[in-house]
Design a protein around this motif. Sequence first.
Motif: not given
Length: 326
Positions: A113, A180, A183, A185, A198
Amino acid sequence: MAVIQPFSAEQERALVNMRQRYDAWIEADRELYAMPYDLRRKKVGEYEYLYEIFDRSGNGKSLGAWDDDKQSQLEEYKAAKAALKERRDGARDALGESSRIARALRLPLLSADAGPILREADKRSLLGSHLLVVGTNAMAAYALEAAGTFRDVPDETEDFDLAWTADEPEDGTQLWDMLKAVDPTFTINTEREFQARNAKAYEVELLVAPSRVETLAGKDRPRPVPLPEQEWLLPGRRVDQVVPCRDGSPARIVAPDPRWFALHKLWLGAQAKRNPLKRRKDTVQGAALLEAVAEAMPHYSLGQEFVESLPDELVRYWEEWAKARG
């Protein structure tokens, strides 16, 4: 027993190859990022213009009425962009192979991640100049700096700590735009505005030293709380390493000077208000990292000049470590 298990010749070779290929890939990716999103010939009423397009929605601005010069400009842009894409994609294929080999050789690994965030930050030239990796994820970079693997030391977490370190004031929303882009979210935790999260509940926390808080643009996010102890992570010589991630991709980490980071960790481990589980981890990491510096990082001196540079708050932890080491 030594805290660092030295890399084998095969592991070292894999890391050297991965770094070389990463540098070639990121150079091409940065050049692509610096180019306009797109250039297009566009008709407005009875006239045609060359437009620079800013985003997927087609927003843009006119670069002037269409003529032979504008046609040449468009052709040159398309040729340059195609050449850069070819260069980047070729480097990416070679880099992917190197990173997969590095992972297979059981080298220190970074969370999958964290990788996309670091690559996006590096593409935007934010790593080192604006952002440092200051949490547990930095331990993988310190292991590579020591040319070995830490024995029995936690080196990965399911969150990501970054420090804002820009020297000069910035405009806009560089950090938030970067997150952003990785991701869409990501949202800000309204109860902890220094934290973005996220849809998978992966958390990114932003820290800042009081001396750097004014360089973060007022509209940028997350919004960190200035912490005096973050000043300790600014001096010295930073570590810069390319680390394989658990998904087989690579990422570059720029982290604070390991001597200062280690003492900061020991200080954190002694803070009664901190989560007890994190305190133990901090203490183990701090002691192991100082030992790794002594064992395997001769380019980071632990001599008198360094000791005399320590603030009073850290002297105790240095003395305790030195005494325990004998």
